[in-house]
Design an enzyme around this catalytic site. Structure first.
Site, mmCIF file in Angstrom:
data_model
loop_
_atom_site.group_PDB
_atom_site.id
_atom_site.type_symbol
_atom_site.label_atom_id
_atom_site.label_comp_id
_atom_site.label_asym_id
_atom_site.label_seq_id
_atom_site.Cartn_x
_atom_site.Cartn_y
_atom_site.Cartn_z
ATOM 1 N N ASN A 227 -14.542 -17.492 -9.184
ATOM 2 C CA ASN A 227 -14.921 -18.906 -9.190
ATOM 3 C C ASN A 227 -13.940 -19.735 -10.003
ATOM 4 O O ASN A 227 -13.130 -20.481 -9.438
ATOM 5 C CB ASN A 227 -16.353 -19.044 -9.719
ATOM 6 C CG ASN A 227 -16.932 -20.426 -9.488
ATOM 7 O OD1 ASN A 227 -16.207 -21.364 -9.178
ATOM 8 N ND2 ASN A 227 -18.234 -20.567 -9.634
ATOM 9 N N ASP A 228 -13.972 -19.587 -11.312
ATOM 10 C CA ASP A 228 -13.120 -20.439 -12.155
ATOM 11 C C ASP A 228 -11.624 -20.271 -11.855
ATOM 12 O O ASP A 228 -10.876 -21.242 -11.927
ATOM 13 C CB ASP A 228 -13.380 -20.139 -13.635
ATOM 14 C CG ASP A 228 -14.785 -20.567 -14.052
ATOM 15 O OD1 ASP A 228 -15.340 -21.461 -13.395
ATOM 16 O OD2 ASP A 228 -15.318 -19.998 -15.023
ATOM 17 N N VAL A 229 -11.211 -19.063 -11.505
ATOM 18 C CA VAL A 229 -9.771 -18.837 -11.305
ATOM 19 C C VAL A 229 -9.258 -19.464 -10.004
ATOM 20 O O VAL A 229 -8.053 -19.458 -9.748
ATOM 21 C CB VAL A 229 -9.393 -17.327 -11.331
ATOM 22 C CG1 VAL A 229 -9.670 -16.741 -12.698
ATOM 23 C CG2 VAL A 229 -10.099 -16.556 -10.248
ATOM 24 N N ALA B 4 -17.126 -20.971 -16.756
ATOM 25 C CA ALA B 4 -16.801 -22.187 -17.496
ATOM 26 C C ALA B 4 -17.916 -23.219 -17.386
ATOM 27 O O ALA B 4 -17.909 -24.224 -18.089
ATOM 28 C CB ALA B 4 -15.495 -22.773 -17.002
#
Lengths: 466, 114
Positions: free
Chosen positions: A387-389, A428
């Site tokens: 997700n965040d990456v 995050a």
């Protein structure tokens, strides 16, 4: 045996360790490197057994046999998906060993020690003890015995810093008054406590940095042991380990565009309930949902497919299905590459190990930059459990908590398929605009199940669930 | 000079003059420098095995642990030493096995075990 001969053993061991690490610079020589390093360890152990000071071998033999059997059993039978936990646990053992050696040396010589030696012992015991309990907490979090999100309370950073200052003050006091043994043991106790308290507020996705730092501390503790015992092999091996862990920690935190201080004291990823509601509004009505059949169709007609895996792949143990899907697609003339973000997963290189286990040749595992170079040419990018990456906010929104973090530009592929169980935010705690982009398709399912259905569709097998 | 400087500094100077500490610091920085140059060349592909290998290498604490366990100075330190030998052996033996197990997985396109 004379000390000179024993030092020769240690010299050979040091050479072996350095050559062993050199082997790790290329996948072709890595296994040889590991063997050379193991030979080095054996040489060092044999050399030590020849020491004059050693008068009894029974306890060494018992400790070595019991430890060796435990180590062998854990290492042979632990599933590789649990490698992050096993690495955290081994740092705990390394820290414990260094700490105990330091305590024993203090007990033996205590008051008569020179100031430099007591400083080295203090350093050894501090780092060893912090590594021991800190790694146990990391192990607990990774194996989900403890809750993985940050555990926070009021004045947490302040009280931790205060505790740390007190401990350092004690360490300095001991340099002046080495005989104050109660103070010494208080310091040991405080160090154990610090280890626990500094890792508790660190969340799961920050674990790669923490594991590297603990790795580094274990090495520094071993190196300090070398100063205490005046043994160069300990200094060298400890410096190699300490340096390696430190470099990896820098690489990891750079891959998140965050400082050590932010990772250690930021309690990153503690999501408030208010922001959850905002996220629902953020996505409302804009998400396009797809089916395994459609994804199968897209993949079969692609020339280049890039897969971006994340921790979700490890959680759902989907690596084998993914590996087979890649193989089947390749047999149909589709090129498949894997885009590996440095902090995808829970330890450095986590995704590489998983995919290697699933039989993906390492040439197909691309680092961040080469991945981003080919993503604009990809017909389909599949995001599996990440997700965040892959969150474009990192590029676009300077006020976002992940601003400036290098990401995989999957949104530049012609079509992006995101396999994810829900729209829940990543670590995050920020919404991901990738999910509502023009060219994005969401496949809401468990990664393993979704990939299996896609694979069945491509193979022409009628899916079990339809 | 003896009157001006506190005892511990004099002591420290003496020890440095003895050389062993200074040599130790030399060795530490040379090893760290060498390590830095080697480790920055390790591809991210191998970061996990690198970590398990360096972890196995740091089990060199076993050398200190063995000395203390085998010295039989007194019961307390002998017990600590034996536990330390045990803890370090878990890494010393297990570390290389898990590294080998991990590395065995990495195969090139030819499918050969490399």
């Amino acid at each position: 045996m004379s000390p000179q001969v024993i030092n020769l053993f240690y010299f050979i061991a040091a050479l072996c360790f350095i050559l062993g690490i050199k082997g790790m610079t290329d996948p072709k020589t890595a296994r040889l490197g590991n063997i050379i390093a193991a030979v080095g360890m054996t040489v060092a152990v044999i050399g030590t057994l020849l020491k004059k000071e050693i008068v009894g071998y029974e306890l060494i033999a018992i400790g070595f046999l019991v430890g060796g059997v435990i180590g062998t059993l854990i290492s042979l039978f632990i599933p590789l998906t649990r490698l992050p936990e096993r690495i955290a646990l081994s740092h705990a053992f390394g820290g414990l060993a260094a700490s105990l050696v330091g305590i024993a040396e203090y007990y033996r010589h205590g008051a008569e020690m020179g100031s430099i030696k007591i400083a080295a012992i203090g350093f050894e015991v501090l780092f060893g003890s912090i590594t021991f309990t800190g790694s146990l907490i990391a192990f607990g979090k990774l194996s989900e015995i403890l809750p993985s999100p940050p555990i926070t309370y009021k004045f947490q950073n302040q009280s931790n810093i205060l505790l740390f200052v007190i401990t350092v003050a004690i360490w300095i006091y001991l340099i002046f008054y080495p005989g104050a043994s109660h103070i010494f043991y208080t310091m040991v106790g405080l160090a154990f406590l610090i280890g626990i308290l500094i890792v508790l507020p660190i969340g799961g996705a920050d674990m790669p940095v923490v594991i590297c730092l603990l790795n580094s501390y274990a090495g520094l503790a071993a190196s300090a042991t070398g100063f205490v015992l005046e043994n160069n092999i300990l200094i060298i091996a400890g410096a190699l380990d300490g340096g390696s862990g430190f470099i990896l920690a820098i690489l990891m935190s750079r891959a998140m565009n965050r400082s050590f201080a932010n990772v250690l004291f930021g309690a990153f990823g503690a999501v408030s309930s208010e922001s959850k509601q905002k996220q629902e509004e953020f996505y409302a009505g804009k998400v396009k949902v797809t089916t395994p059949e459609e994804v199968a169709y897209l993949l079969e007609n692609a020339r280049l497919v890039v897969v971006a895996p994340g921790y979700g792949l490890a959680v759902s143990q989907a690596q084998f299905v993914l590996g087979e899907l890649a193989k089947v697609l390749k047999s149909k003339g589709v090129d498949v590459k894997f885009a590996i973000h440095p902090v995808a997963g829970r330890m450095p290189g986590h995704m590489n190990v998983l995919l290697a286990e699933a039989g993906v040749p390492y040439e197909d595992l691309l680092e961040l930059e080469p991945s981003n170079a080919i993503l604009p040419e990809a017909d389909v990018a599949i995001v599996v459990g990440a997700n965040d990456v892959v969150n474009p906010l990192a590029r676009e929104d300077k006020s976002s908590p992940i601003a400036g973090m290098p990401i995989l530009d999957v949104d530049r592929a012609r079509t992006v398929v995101i396999i994810k169980r829900s729209l829940a935010p990543g670590f995050a705690g920020v919404p991901n605009p990738l999910f509502i982009k023009e060219n994005s398709l969401m496949l809401f399912a468990d990664a393993k199940q979704a990939l299996q259905e896609i694979l069945n569709n491509i193979k022409g097998v009628v899916s079990r669930l339809h | 000079m003896e009157k001006i400087l506190p005892q511990f500094i004099l002591q420290a100077v003496e020890q440095v003059q003895m050389g062993s500490i200074l040599i130790g610091i030399y060795i530490f920085f040379l090893a760290a420098f060498l390590g830095y140059h080697l480790i920055t060349r390790v591809p991210p592909l191998l970061h996990t095995p690198l970590m398990s290998l360096t972890n196995a290498i740091s089990a060199i604490s076993i050398v200190g642990a063995m000395t203390i366990a085998g010295m039989k100075h007194d019961t307390f330190t002998t017990i600590l030493g034996t536990i330390a030998v045990l803890a370090a052996s878990i890494n010393a033996v297990g570390g290389y096995i898990i590294t080998e197990r991990t590395l065995r997985m990495f195969k090139g396109r030819g499918g050969g075990k490399k």
